[in-house]
Scaffold this motif. Structure first.
Motif, PDB file in Angstrom:
ATOM      1  N   LYS A   1       0.873  -1.304  -0.015  1.00  0.00           N
ATOM      2  CA  LYS A   1      -0.065  -0.156  -0.023  1.00  0.00           C
ATOM      3  C   LYS A   1       0.913   1.186  -0.219  1.00  0.00           C
ATOM      4  O   LYS A   1       0.299   2.376   0.178  1.00  0.00           O
ATOM      5  N   THR A   2       2.104   1.295  -0.302  1.00  0.00           N
ATOM      6  CA  THR A   2       3.003   2.208  -0.311  1.00  0.00           C
ATOM      7  C   THR A   2       2.387   3.284  -1.224  1.00  0.00           C
ATOM      8  O   THR A   2       2.273   3.272  -2.370  1.00  0.00           O
ATOM      9  N   LYS A   3       2.421   4.638  -0.663  1.00  0.00           N
ATOM     10  CA  LYS A   3       1.974   5.734  -1.681  1.00  0.00           C
ATOM     11  C   LYS A   3       2.982   6.182  -2.610  1.00  0.00           C
ATOM     12  O   LYS A   3       4.268   6.153  -2.182  1.00  0.00           O
ATOM     13  N   GLN A   4       2.619   6.670  -3.944  1.00  0.00           N
ATOM     14  CA  GLN A   4       3.514   6.919  -4.863  1.00  0.00           C
ATOM     15  C   GLN A   4       2.810   7.516  -5.831  1.00  0.00           C
ATOM     16  O   GLN A   4       1.587   7.079  -6.603  1.00  0.00           O
ATOM     17  N   TYR A   5       3.513   8.951  -6.013  1.00  0.00           N
ATOM     18  CA  TYR A   5       2.720   9.665  -7.260  1.00  0.00           C
ATOM     19  C   TYR A   5       3.085   9.248  -8.445  1.00  0.00           C
ATOM     20  O   TYR A   5       4.133   8.749  -8.651  1.00  0.00           O
ATOM     21  N   VAL A   6       2.167   9.538  -9.553  1.00  0.00           N
ATOM     22  CA  VAL A   6       2.309   8.767 -10.731  1.00  0.00           C
ATOM     23  C   VAL A   6       1.742   9.877 -11.594  1.00  0.00           C
ATOM     24  O   VAL A   6       0.560  10.196 -11.575  1.00  0.00           O
ATOM     25  N   SER A   7       2.354  10.162 -12.874  1.00  0.00           N
ATOM     26  CA  SER A   7       1.743  10.916 -13.769  1.00  0.00           C
ATOM     27  C   SER A   7       1.713  10.216 -15.029  1.00  0.00           C
ATOM     28  O   SER A   7       2.557   9.349 -15.210  1.00  0.00           O
ATOM     29  N   SER A   8       0.411   9.998 -15.736  1.00  0.00           N
ATOM     30  CA  SER A   8       0.266   9.250 -16.673  1.00  0.00           C
ATOM     31  C   SER A   8      -0.520   9.692 -17.915  1.00  0.00           C
ATOM     32  O   SER A   8      -1.306  10.741 -17.741  1.00  0.00           O
ATOM     33  N   GLN A   9      -0.605   8.996 -18.954  1.00  0.00           N
ATOM     34  CA  GLN A   9      -1.799   9.306 -20.000  1.00  0.00           C
ATOM     35  C   GLN A   9      -2.301   7.999 -20.449  1.00  0.00           C
ATOM     36  O   GLN A   9      -1.490   7.035 -20.578  1.00  0.00           O
ATOM     37  N   PHE A  10      -3.355   8.093 -20.746  1.00  0.00           N
ATOM     38  CA  PHE A  10      -3.933   6.849 -21.517  1.00  0.00           C
ATOM     39  C   PHE A  10      -4.848   7.085 -22.521  1.00  0.00           C
ATOM     40  O   PHE A  10      -5.507   8.317 -23.061  1.00  0.00           O
TER      41      PHE A  10
END
Length: 196
Positions: free
Chosen positions: A108-117
């Motif tokens: 459950k570690t928090k981790q920021y992600v920037s993505s595109q789909f």
């Protein structure tokens, strides 16, 4: 042999490349593979990419876990891949459809992600309404970032982002239009994220 039609197989697949921005990229990739339980999916790696296939719940669970474990090294990681369901002839790996539905990776570690789909509802003449509906879903879930040419920006905690992607992958398919392709590009630990 009888020809398989789209949608006859419940297998979901994800072909991806994981690119750690470090000279020690092999250790980052191998470390993630060692930490992640991949026993619920069929997996094959070649000299270009890796594919995982099986039940949807396990494919998304393993994809998220691999990205998260690679990101926990602190290096800038890019992940690019294509999810697919209902693909004609998709039968290899059928044995993995007998796996229980319980996800095996629960970090459950928090981790920021920037993505595109980008969504591609195959053979659906009303595909744009499907895409617009799922963009609205992203806004409702609080993970929408921005509109752009040929894709939509999605960002936030990795768990929220993958929850959205799995939910969208479910709702963008229908009994009539089962073949769906969804491309995803992610950037994690980028210097441009400003410490998020």
């Amino acid at each position: 042999m009888e020809e398989l039609q789209c949608g006859m197989s419940p297998i979901v697949g994800f072909r991806f490349t994981l690119n750690p921005m470090t000279d020690d990229f092999v250790a980052v990739i191998k470390g993630a593979l060692e930490e992640v339980d991949t026993s619920a999916v069929w997996m094959h790696t070649d000299d270009v990419s890796t594919v995982i296939r099986g039940k949807q719940v396990h494919v998304f669970n393993v994809a998220k876990a691999l990205a998260l474990h690679a990101a926990k090294t602190g290096v800038h990681v890019a992940l690019n891949g294509t999810f697919s369901a209902g693909c004609p002839g998709d039968t290899a790996g059928d044995a993995y459809l007998d796996k229980p539905d319980e996800p095996l990776n629960n970090d459950k570690t928090k981790q920021y992600v920037s993505s595109q789909f980008a969504l591609y509802p195959m053979n659906n003449p009303d595909y744009m309404s499907v895409i617009y509906r799922e963009v609205e879903r992203a806004k409702e879930r609080g993970v929408f970032n921005e509109s752009m040419h040929y894709s939509s920006g999605i960002h936030g905690d990795i768990h929220d982002v993958f929850d959205f992607y799995e939910e969208t992958f479910t709702h963008a398919r229908s009994e009539e239009h089962r073949h769906l392709v969804m491309t995803v590009s992610m950037s994690i630990n980028s210097p441009s994220h400003g410490g998020k």
